[in-house]
Design an enzyme around this catalytic site. Sequence first.
Site, short mmCIF file in Angstrom:
data_model
loop_
_atom_site.label_atom_id
_atom_site.label_comp_id
_atom_site.label_asym_id
_atom_site.label_seq_id
_atom_site.Cartn_x
_atom_site.Cartn_y
_atom_site.Cartn_z
N TYR A 176 5.73 101.41 46.31
CA TYR A 176 5.25 100.03 46.27
C TYR A 176 3.94 99.94 45.49
O TYR A 176 3.80 99.11 44.58
CB TYR A 176 5.06 99.52 47.70
CG TYR A 176 4.55 98.10 47.79
CD1 TYR A 176 5.38 97.03 47.53
CD2 TYR A 176 3.23 97.84 48.17
CE1 TYR A 176 4.92 95.72 47.62
CE2 TYR A 176 2.76 96.54 48.28
CZ TYR A 176 3.61 95.48 48.00
OH TYR A 176 3.14 94.19 48.10
N LYS A 234 3.60 98.07 41.92
CA LYS A 234 2.78 96.85 41.88
C LYS A 234 1.64 96.99 40.87
O LYS A 234 1.22 96.00 40.26
CB LYS A 234 2.25 96.52 43.27
CG LYS A 234 3.32 95.94 44.19
CD LYS A 234 3.89 94.62 43.65
CE LYS A 234 4.81 93.94 44.64
NZ LYS A 234 5.30 92.63 44.14
#
Length: 254
Positions: free
Chosen positions: A144, A148
């Site tokens: 993640y 991101k």
Amino acid sequence: MNTVQGAGVVVTGAGGGIGAALARRFAAEGARVVVNDIDPARTKAVADEIGATAVPGDASAVVDEAREALGGTVDVYCANAGLASPGDAFAGEEVWAAAWDVNVMAHVRAARALLPDWLERGSGRFVSTVSAAGLLTMVGAAPYSVSKHGAYAFAEWLSLTYRHRGLKVHAICPQGVRTDMLTAAGSAGELVLAPTAIEPEDVADALIEGIEADRFLILPHPEVADYYRARASEPERWLNNMSHIQQKWEGAGR
């Protein structure tokens, strides 16, 4: 001034959470909204609620159908769909690939489909729901955090490359938001994000304010600016502080 009134707006991942809040707010501002989500039932429910058009399916392939639903023109595209993707460096290849595909490549594919029209007419607005993890990091969520960072980098690149040709880009970077994604973050989310978590509607408010101010970086949690500044100016201190949070999480049994 209402910049989005009458605009054709697409929101991906809008079956719930931040996406649904964005769709509702754009509709309330007088925009013509296309609601997209991988879940057809949730897509239809949100669209019916706000008088929008439902276009369910993969966020990577929604532009053509959405453009048709809006009468030929997308004015604002919100690349909001995302995967929480917890795990460490040993997370499976499929976890890393999925995080990169949804959190980065879906944005790239949308831009490819949108840019020719936007650059020809000299206007368009690309909204990327990134996360404070894209500016900082998130314990317990390597896929993640890394993806991101990629989403933020792509939004930044779009802005600097095309702003002189009329493209507006906004990167939304909240910390904890009370959505299913916060729940999916598990104990790390409870430790790091939950204490200051805000509602999805707060994120939508911040975006509309940022659009009116023509601001690239949108921080629903203003304190993230201080953390980002500390990360850049005192990286050793910042990493030590983050390491302490990591150790606290490990000590709590994850």
